[in-house]
Design an enzyme around this catalytic site. Structure first.
Site, short mmCIF file in Angstrom:
data_model
loop_
_atom_site.label_atom_id
_atom_site.label_comp_id
_atom_site.label_asym_id
_atom_site.label_seq_id
_atom_site.Cartn_x
_atom_site.Cartn_y
_atom_site.Cartn_z
N TYR A 1 48.36 32.40 62.22
CA TYR A 1 46.93 32.11 62.19
C TYR A 1 46.57 31.23 60.99
CZ TYR A 1 42.00 32.33 61.34
OH TYR A 1 40.71 31.95 61.10
N GLY B 1 39.45 30.72 63.28
CA GLY B 1 38.42 31.50 63.96
C GLY B 1 38.63 31.54 65.45
#
Length: 566
Positions: A60, A67
């Site tokens: 991530y 997001g």
């Protein structure tokens, strides 16, 4: 070497809020370095992340979008471009710039959080950040634009941009381009590697910066509030009985007991206050069937009588708030974490500043109540119906035929200002954390609002500092009217400190500069002359009997009417 000049190692989990605040407010010249063990963890975490990127793992914010865009994986050769994007698209802050002390604190806290060694950044990035701290290179950071989850993304992006040589900075107060400032100090602009820009912005350090300064100023206010109350008690010839330890043993909140002990110490010895005017021993009983006027009230107004119960709430709030902030500023507060011990990457929510938000909402309520307490005490001092023989609005005494007597107003306007400040502090004390908003395509669907809570707490403390300064000026004027040589030791000492900066009011004058001067005394700790006994919360004051002969402007009564208890 002076303690404030001894280098303080970051990354060991020992950074104290007070140390950060003192450095940020320029009350110390502390230098920060990396702890050696922390440096090894930093290197190991960065190596772990680099290896996983080379292996093409989806991570991530490293090899995925941010997001709601995290479902999109990018090629590893675009990982650095992804970080450069953070330096641009989050620069959307608005409002006035954050105060310099807040920015300094944010930079130290951010360096310390990254120095815990699980953020996957290179050691050189943290060293660059600390070099900017040492040279006082400060990014210009707009105050507004963060909801406090996924960290303080927008304000911290201005810090990230500065490290990369983008935007504007102040260097010891002078504004200029960041790139020029870095190079003039022999520093090369940072070129972000995978995850590094995200690690800078994805934390709680901006909220925590407001929090550490609000905390330390509020701690000073807790001491000053007791001093202000003691001065008011002396000026009003009040009963000091409500501070008797027996009362507070029956409701043993630690802060309440410490506050009562502090007030007892401040009022100790001969002075203007009274012991309980109606002790049970030796007094005649109420007899007969007629109502008898005692001549003075058997109890003081709440703003005097309940001061330990009000200030004690702040004292106890400070205890747990300090503990929460200490944990926060010594934590790994970004996402994802690259943990060198388990050699794994973890996605979580340590960027959520819930503890800072909750702490600041509680702190500002406690501080606002201090402002309300002191404002009520000021009202007692200036109102001739309640001030027990002092002059109206504390204007200097004058002869009956003085032609200027009708055009002197003393502290009349100052009391109005104090009331306005108090009202603003009370309004600003409304909790911010209950106003969570779903943002960013409902990925950030629960947010902390910590930056708003912390900024409000900082503002409330500032307002109440000015309330305290105004009340203390009025209290010192009242002591001048009573006679400083008659006051208790600690009150005379406070009076002397204030009078060294601000003369007595001998005629009406502008008072804004007087208030500012006393706020300066509060912030530097010049009025923190009570100190704890070892191993207790009880306070003592230095004995200064030798100072009883000090000469003060003679504002005392030429008419005995103004020197009775009322």
């Amino acid at each position: 070497m002076e303690p404030s000049r001894v280098p303080l190692a970051l990354g060991g989990g020992t950074l104290e809020p007070a140390e950060v605040a003192r450095f940020a407010e320029r009350l110390s010249e502390r230098r920060f370095v990396l702890d050696e063990r922390a440096a090894r963890r930093i290197d190991a975490s960065a190596a772990l992340l680099g290896r996983l990127v080379d292996e093409g793992r989806p991570l991530y914010g490293v090899t995925t979008g941010f997001g709601d865009s995290a479902r999109r994986v990018i090629p590893k050769d675009q990982a650095e471009a992804l970080q450069r994007a953070v330096l641009s698209f989050h620069l959307v802050g608005v409002g006035p710039p954050a105060p310099a002390e807040v920015v300094r604190a944010a930079m130290v806290i951010r360096a310390n959080c990254l120095a815990q060694g699980s953020s996957g950044v290179r050691r050189s990035l943290i060293e660059l950040l600390l070099a900017c701290v040492a040279e006082d290179l400060l990014p210009i950071v707009p105050q507004r634009g963060s909801v406090g989850a996924s960290g303080d993304l927008t304000p911290l992006s201005y810090l990230a941009a500065m490290l990369a040589g983008r935007g504007e900075v102040t260097v010891r107060g002078q504004r200029g381009p960041a790139d020029d400032a870095l190079r003039e100090h022999g520093l090369r602009p940072w070129e972000p590697r995978p995850k590094e820009a995200l690690a800078i912005v994805n934390g709680t350090s901006f909220s925590s910066a407001y929090a550490v300064i609000a905390l330390e100023r509020a701690a000073r206010l807790s001491v000053v509030a007791e001093l202000c109350t003691a001065v008011a008690c002396e000026a009003l010839r009040a009963d000091r009985g409500p501070y008797d330890p027996v009362i507070h043993e029956h409701k043993p909140h630690p802060g309440q007991q410490a506050s009562a002990a502090g007030l007892t110490a401040l009022l100790a010895g001969p002075g203007l206050t009274r012991d309980h005017p109606f002790p049970l021993a030796g007094e005649p009983r109420v007899t007969g069937d007629r109502v008898r006027d005692l001549g003075s009230p058997i109890q003081e107004p709440y703003s005097l009588r309940c001061a330990p119960q009000v200030i004690g709430v702040l004292r106890d709030t400070l205890t747990w708030v300090r503990r929460w902030i200490s944990v926060e500023i010594n934590s790994v507060d970004d996402n994802p974490l690259a943990d060198p011990d388990t050699e794994a990457v973890y996605s979580g929510g340590n960027f959520y500043a819930g503890h800072i938000g909750q702490a600041m909402d509680a702190l500002k309520i406690a501080v606002a109540n201090i402002g309300d307490l002191l404002d009520r005490q000021l009202q007692l001092l200036v109102d001739e119906k309640y001030n027990r023989g002092l002059t109206p609005n504390l204007h200097p005494h004058h002869e009956g035929d003085d032609p200027g007597a009708g055009v002197r107003f003393g502290f009349k306007a100052a009391q109005i200002t104090c009331s306005a400040l108090t009202a603003e502090a009370l309004r600003s004390a409304a909790p911010a954390t209950v106003f969570s908003r779903s943002t960013e395509c409902h990925n950030q669907d629960k947010v902390s609002m910590a930056p708003i809570a912390a900024r409000d707490a900082y503002a409330v403390v500032d307002l109440v500092e000015h309330v305290a300064a105004t009340q203390l000026l009025a209290g010192c004027q009242a002591i001048d009217l009573r006679g400083p040589d008659r006051a208790a030791n600690a009150v005379r000492r406070a009076h002397r400190v204030v009078r060294a900066r601000v003369p007595a009011l001998s005629d009406d004058r502008r008072m804004d500069t007087d208030i500012a001067a006393v706020v300066g005394l509060l912030r530097t700790g010049a009025l923190d002359f009570t100190r704890p006994f070892p191993d207790t919360g009880f306070l003592r004051t230095d004995n200064d009997d030798a100072d009883r002969t000090t000469s003060w402007p003679d504002l005392r009564s030429r008419n005995s009417h103004h020197d009775h208890e009322g």
